[in-house]
Design a protein around this motif. Structure first.
Motif, mmCIF file in Angstrom:
data_model
loop_
_atom_site.group_PDB
_atom_site.id
_atom_site.type_symbol
_atom_site.label_atom_id
_atom_site.label_comp_id
_atom_site.label_asym_id
_atom_site.label_seq_id
_atom_site.Cartn_x
_atom_site.Cartn_y
_atom_site.Cartn_z
ATOM 1 N N GLU A 1 -3.952 -4.672 -7.130
ATOM 2 C CA GLU A 1 -3.038 -3.674 -6.625
ATOM 3 C C GLU A 1 -3.329 -2.148 -6.423
ATOM 4 O O GLU A 1 -3.621 -1.512 -5.476
ATOM 5 N N TYR B 1 1.916 -10.308 -4.254
ATOM 6 C CA TYR B 1 2.810 -8.767 -4.353
ATOM 7 C C TYR B 1 4.324 -9.190 -4.782
ATOM 8 O O TYR B 1 4.817 -8.560 -5.514
ATOM 9 N N ALA C 1 6.489 -7.380 -8.167
ATOM 10 C CA ALA C 1 7.778 -6.768 -7.979
ATOM 11 C C ALA C 1 8.796 -7.755 -8.945
ATOM 12 O O ALA C 1 9.628 -6.878 -9.629
ATOM 13 N N ARG D 1 6.179 -0.849 0.767
ATOM 14 C CA ARG D 1 6.739 -0.233 -0.377
ATOM 15 C C ARG D 1 7.687 1.176 -0.042
ATOM 16 O O ARG D 1 8.738 1.393 -0.447
ATOM 17 N N ARG E 1 8.461 -1.905 -5.507
ATOM 18 C CA ARG E 1 7.356 -1.979 -4.701
ATOM 19 C C ARG E 1 8.450 -2.497 -3.312
ATOM 20 O O ARG E 1 8.912 -1.412 -2.787
#
Ligand SMILES: Nc1ncnc2c1ncn2[C@@H]1O[C@H](COP(=O)(O)OP(=O)(O)O)[C@@H](O)[C@H]1O
Ligand SMILES: [Mg+2]
Length: 292
Positions: A23, A79, A83, A154, A182
């Motif tokens: 990330e 992703y 989160a 985001r 996020r």
């Protein structure tokens, strides 16, 4: 999300750290080389490779082996893990529920906290489906050269969360913001469905007036215009409670297009109630009353 919940349970803190290293690298480029991942994770090469292999097998990353050095990028599932992990660590979420809604650029799930209260979890999915979505996002992405879906999502989550916070002070029927991380927003949930999906509602005139009244207070007290108001962004429950959702595209009442956007919002709702429930209204009069 049940699948995500299962993967999340299987992830160790080292796996999360490797995902976080990718990330970080993705701020600079879409794909992150193994040596950069190693650098950001501060793990020895052996551990880095082991973890990369594991998260890739879990289908959380995409691998590019076309260049000299192999590189990885997070996919949306990867992703999601970051989160979700953060929201669980912060004790906001303890259980994930089923999908409750699918919007133009998001998936919305239900989730629960420790005390078994139910919330809505909006997960932004901008930029991966259609060009139209990307264009809409570009307007607030500004001049950033390398378009990153990660960044766009985001930013969208943060923008909507801030809007919900401003609105929450008014104590109206808008979702209470609970947490943001996020590309995810956790907010209060109304068990119901979009106005559009009702065959029939009791007291349509009353509901119409309630919507207009709220939109007016929001305009006057928070200086905010929804910008995409309509039968798909108003959730209604069996008792006639309403929730005005989906605040990403809100604009301030001082925006150059404010009046046109407000007009469109009001006309949308008025037309819907006229066509479907024969509720007569005068949009231009309503709008005038906003500016008095
Ligand atoms: N707080 C909430 N309570 C209940 N349902 C919700 C809530 N937020 C979203 N939903 C459901 O998820 C769908 C998509 O959410 P929305 O915020 O409108 O996303 P999009 O911007 O993608 O249209 C909604 O149409 C609704 O069915
Ligand atoms: Mg919507």
């Amino acid at each position: 999300m049940t699948e995500s919940a299962k993967i999340l349970r299987d992830l160790e803190k080292e796996d999360i750290r490797i995902l976080m290293a990718i990330e970080i690298g993705m701020r600079r480029s879409e794909y992150v080389t193994i040596s950069n991942i190693r650098f950001y994770s501060r793990y020895p090469m052996e551990e880095t490779l082991f973890r990369l292999k594991k998260v890739h097998k879990l289908d959380l990353t995409i691998r590019d082996s076309s260049q000299n050095e192999i590189a990885y990028t997070l996919n949306s599932k990867g992703y999601d893990m970051l989160a979700l992990h953060a929201l669980v660590e912060k004790n906001k979420i303890s259980q994930l529920g089923p999908l409750i809604g699918k919007g133009k650029e998001s998936d919305v799930y239900s989730c629960m906290d420790d005390e078994e209260h139910i919330y809505a979890l909006k997960v932004y999915r901008i930029g991966r489906t259609s060009f139209k979505n990307i264009k809409r996002t570009r307007s607030f992405l500004g001049e950033r050269s390398h378009f990153s879906w990660l960044y766009a999502n985001r930013l969208a989550a943060r923008k909507e969360f801030r809007a919900l916070k401003k609105l929450y002070h008014l104590k109206l029927n808008t979702p209470k913001p609970v947490a943001v991380n996020r590309h995810m927003i956790m907010m209060s949930y109304l068990r119901g469905k979009e106005l559009a999906y009702y065959q029939y509602i009791e007291n349509p005139a009353k509901i119409f007036n309630r919507i207009i009244k709220e939109v007016k207070i929001i305009f006057r007290k928070a200086n905010m215009i929804h910008g995409d108001l309509g039968e798909f962004n108003i959730v209604v429950d069996e008792k006639g409670n309403i929730l005005i959702i989906d605040w990403l595209q809100w604009v301030s009442s001082t925006h150059p297009n404010a009046r046109a956007l407000l007009e469109r919002d009001i006309v949308n709702v008025s037309n819907y109630f006229r066509k479907k429930y024969n509720v007569e209204s005068n949009p231009s009069k309503i709008i005038q009353s906003f500016y008095k």
